[in-house]
Design a protein around this motif. Sequence first.
Motif, short mmCIF file in Angstrom:
data_model
loop_
_atom_site.label_atom_id
_atom_site.label_comp_id
_atom_site.label_asym_id
_atom_site.label_seq_id
_atom_site.Cartn_x
_atom_site.Cartn_y
_atom_site.Cartn_z
N ASP A 14 0.83 -3.11 9.97
CA ASP A 14 0.52 -3.27 8.55
C ASP A 14 -0.85 -2.71 8.22
O ASP A 14 -1.05 -2.08 7.19
CB ASP A 14 0.57 -4.75 8.16
N ASP A 15 -1.79 -2.93 9.15
CA ASP A 15 -3.14 -2.44 8.92
C ASP A 15 -3.16 -0.92 8.80
O ASP A 15 -3.84 -0.37 7.94
CB ASP A 15 -4.07 -2.87 10.07
N GLN A 16 -2.40 -0.29 9.67
CA GLN A 16 -2.36 1.18 9.62
C GLN A 16 -1.78 1.67 8.30
O GLN A 16 -2.25 2.65 7.73
CB GLN A 16 -1.53 1.71 10.79
N GLU B 180 -4.38 1.16 5.69
CA GLU B 180 -5.45 2.13 5.91
C GLU B 180 -5.04 3.49 5.33
O GLU B 180 -5.83 4.16 4.66
CB GLU B 180 -5.69 2.24 7.41
#
Lengths: 662, 637
Positions: free
Chosen positions: B499-501, B504
């Motif tokens: 999810d972070d990617q 980002e």
Amino acid sequence: MQPSDQKSSADTTPQRGAQERAAQERVESGQRRTLIQALARLTPYLEGLKLRWFFGMLAAIGAGVIALSVPVVLGGLVDDIATVDATAAVVWTAFGIVLGLGVLEAFFVFLRRFFVIPPASDAETNMRVSLFSRLIHQSASFHGAWEAGQLQSRAIADLNMLRRFFAFGSLMLVTSSITVLVGIGVMFSWSPILGALFLCAAVPVIALGPAFRKKFIHYSRSAQDQAGEVATKVEESVHGIRVLKAFGRGDWARSSFKEEAATLRDLEVSKMRTLAKFQMFMVLLPETVLALCIFTGLYLASQGDITPGSLAGFFAMAVVLKQPIEGIGMLIGMVFMAKTSIDRHIDVMDIEPNVVSPEEPTTSAERGLVELENVHFRYPDASEDLIKGATLRIEPGETMALVSATGGGTSTLLNLVPRLYDVTGGRVLVDGVDVREYSLPDLRSRIAVAFEDPTLFSTTVKSNVLLGTGHHRNDDNPGEGDPSHPHRDKAPRLDQLDEVLTEALHTADAEFVHDLPAGLDTRIGEEGMSLSGGQRQRLALARAIAAKPSVLLLDDPLSALDVRTEERVTDRLREVLKGTTTLIVAHRPSTVAMADRVALLHEGTVVDVGTHTELLARSSTYAGIMRPAPPSGEELMDAIPAAHVDDAAAPGAPADFQEVQP
Amino acid sequence: MSEQTSNGRATAGDDTAALDLSKMTPPPEQDDFAHLRGTAAEEDVTFDKEERKFIRRRSLALLWKASAGVRGKLLLTAIAVIVSQAAQAATPFIAGGLAIDWGLPRLIDGDATGLWVPAALYLICAVTAGSLLYWYTRMTAEASQTMLYTLRDEVFRKTQALSLDFHEDYTSGKVISRQTSDLEALRELLDGGINQLVQGIMFMLFTTVYIWISDIRSGLVLLCAVIPIYFLGRWYQKNAEVAYRRTRISSARMIVHFVESMTGIRAVQAYRREDARSRQYRKLAKIYRDDMVRSIGLFGVLQPSLMLIGNLSVAAVLLWGGYRVLEGDLGAGLLLGIVLSTKRVFQPLDMIAMFYNSLQSATAALEKVSGLLEETPNVRQVKDPRRLPDCAGEIEFRDAEFKYSADGPVVMQKLDLHIPAGQTLAVVGRTGAGKSTLVKLLARFYDVTSGSLTLDGVELRELAEDDHHRHVAMVTQEAFLFSGSIRENIALSQPDATDDQVIEAAKAVGAHEFIMSLPEGYDTDVNKRGGRISAGQRQLVSFARAFLADPAVLILDEATSSLDLPSEQLVQQGLERLLGNRTALIIAHRLSTVAIADRVLVIDEGRVVEDGSPEDLIAAGGYFSKLHSAWSATMGS
């Protein structure tokens, strides 16, 4: 098909909520209705059917009862033939009876169909046509709430169902019931014990039929819905194939497709499993009971309680009754389905169109004056007004551009003039009279519209362009007049049509049609040629021009055209529009250039009216909207003549880019 | 998933798929039916005998291949059908011949076997028939649905594998209807009782056999009945086919008229066509009604006629048999059995006739589907592809030439072009100048016709597909979003991304803000075809998608050209972030985009006419220079 304003303005949630509520109410009112009440509603369509239905039923009962006589004859024959003094006469008699009845049975079956099928099909057709006429008079807001596909299934699938119910289901339910009752009665007369045994098998078979059907239909619907999901995956994978290829995600698409397809497969298998269980039951129960009957029957016959002939007759009867008994369960299920179909039909027929001609319409001389007086408009179920008190006067012969930010209500405003929607407050006047006081044909014959999303119909190019001339030519009625066009003096005469056509096509730069396979007579649309968006838009524009209205409404009519074509069309339009009141929704300066004056619509009201230059100077809102977007390189390139390229010194071009000699 | 990956990968490249009919195609010069191959003959309606045979063979070959894996099941099912129907067809003979002729006299003589044997036999037959019926209905469903599933998947796979030139010719509508309505026609047939069809035929067969065994003379009567039935059947088949087709056509016309009128309601009303459209609909509905009644009428003749033939046979069997009972040649009970069987033997014919239509449309559907599966993709992975684990992004066209077909015009003249790693190259040119050809070749929608195109020195044709996809990503004008959440749409390019990617990537291209303003943020469903978010926002999502993929080479094919001004400003910054240090090929549209390029290529009529940095080209006063001043002029106004 909704104007683009609506999507952005109307909050979808309350709208859906209200629609669901309305749908719920319709379902409930349908449930309160009994089958008889529902049928009573259809009386007008069933007039021609009643008598023939009755005859059909007599024929069906005749066939059913005849079928029952064969076992009786057989039983008698078995007994008679066993007697010592049996002669050939016994056989001949049986033969005669069986032959005669056999011919009669086939004839009755033929008669049943002969009687009921044509009137049932007529009823179906009449209901279908009434439904269509009802729907075609419903306003645009009705059609915004009902999908065409939804309506379509009511017009086809539901009415097909009703025909089958009238021609077959209702009749056979009565007939089969009578046949079964009589048959079992005969069995009882031969042997009450055997009759009672048989009844034990028949009752559950009949009783479980409807329940099974219900379950089966449930699975069937889920499978159908799932097939829809699979189709969605397919559509996405095809429309998005470039993306999938670009990222190499074919496998991903395939695996999510496979998931849906597997669910579909499993649903289908569950459905068939239900069917399998039911079929097993339908064979096992009656046949087991029959085995019991053999046991009992043989015993009874050996005791002399019944004759071997009666036993033989009993088995023959069991065989004959097998079909109607199995059928009754199915037919009961069909009654439920027919009821649902009738309810669905009545639901739609009961909705009154909300945009109709007044009882006593007024009229006025046609000049082309359009006035908006404090107009308010709100889409059904939207939470606030989209147009909040717009006032504007367009003089006869004037060309007025309507400008707003995207979703600002300009398209909507156009729809209010020919009453595609009705205002929710204030008035729209055409030639000094409130549009709601005209008869609809009177009003709409003064006006022609070119929609942003060009709707063409599946017919020839010519018919499409001449649609609004009052001389719509179709293949069946060449030169058919149009009773709905009261302004014949203004409308082009029949002998002018070719001229009008040529001029309209020229103005809209739609002369490409001459290059189509059959020229003006080329069929377009679903079963004909498919045209590009720009071509369709030009035809729609030509159609509006050809109608020669006193008020012309153009909804961003050039949006799909490239720069050069747009320029050509703009120039020609400016000429043609002289003398015609024109309201034109514009998103680009090039379109605005056609107008005498510009009205700026902002936050639901007309905030400023003036020329393009005036508005640019004094309104920052207007300047913001109309700031010219820079043309793309491609457009500029296209605009620079090819010669320039050849002239170019091309200093940067290295030698190895030159064409290589073969 | 693992199965799909291995399967999909392998088949996309070397065509080892089980159902791929394209493998069996001989080279065109040896192929008598080259004109029927693939989807070529789809619109044709008349074929000669040989052609018909060829198409039928192709359909059957497809069915045979699709049945792999369920053939054992189908065989068992067939046996079950045979046994079950044999048992069911026997019941009248047990009740008649066995119970009355054999059992009753014994029973009267006090022999209880006369009671037990017929009853027990009947029971055994009933239970066998019933339970096998259950079993084989289930088995057929499982087997046929598995086959259908295989077919669906295969058509889907084939569609994805076929190159874009095929898709451009064949149109999405046709591909979709192959995969939906045609397979639906097969589904209907499977659903609606191929089972009952087979069991009906089996039932007729066994009943006939029993009658023959019981009494050869009654069998002869039956044989006589077959003659009129044969002619009746032929008559029906011939007429029903025509009637069915007519009904299909008239119903399609009616439906088109209906849907068009309803979706185009504003045009209908604005041009006062309500009554005219209603009149026309009435006409169409009447034609449909007449065709329908005629079609039903055929059945209305068939059914009573079959019944008549059946009843006449019964009477004849009764007469002949009755005489022989009188003479003592035949038991009265057996006569009963024979008469009942004669009455039942023709019953399944009704049903078979009714299934005839769905059999017809399923056959037609199968013909089209098998045609599609016979198509060969133009772009295929080679047997031993070369790997490229890391990629710098250096691109080289050498003597590269391209035409769409062998005898077609040259779309791209011989081209030599070197794009160093990390360079941003903008391509400008008029409509149809050949800009997008460069893109299509680089994205490997097509292969160069001659010459070479390499990525980091590796020939693109020889490069493994997944390496190519990993290193080269494309963003097109039409930012297609799939149904599902925004998150899923971004992660499309990188399924294992966290999810972070995803966030980002969205932040990097400036999509984060608008995504967070959506009702459910990254979990917002984009609806069908991204209905609820604007074109600019859609393009930002597709930028995020490309950013997440982190390719060495990025292709932007008119990625911002359909955007209006505010949206373009929205994506411009994201675009620059997206480009970063990648090698980029931009099909240029707006000056603002061209301005960020290191190098500009002007293309005309399939060849390069100018090449250099934007500043140099402007200074040189060539074509780009003119373009630039025209651009600047409009911007200034």
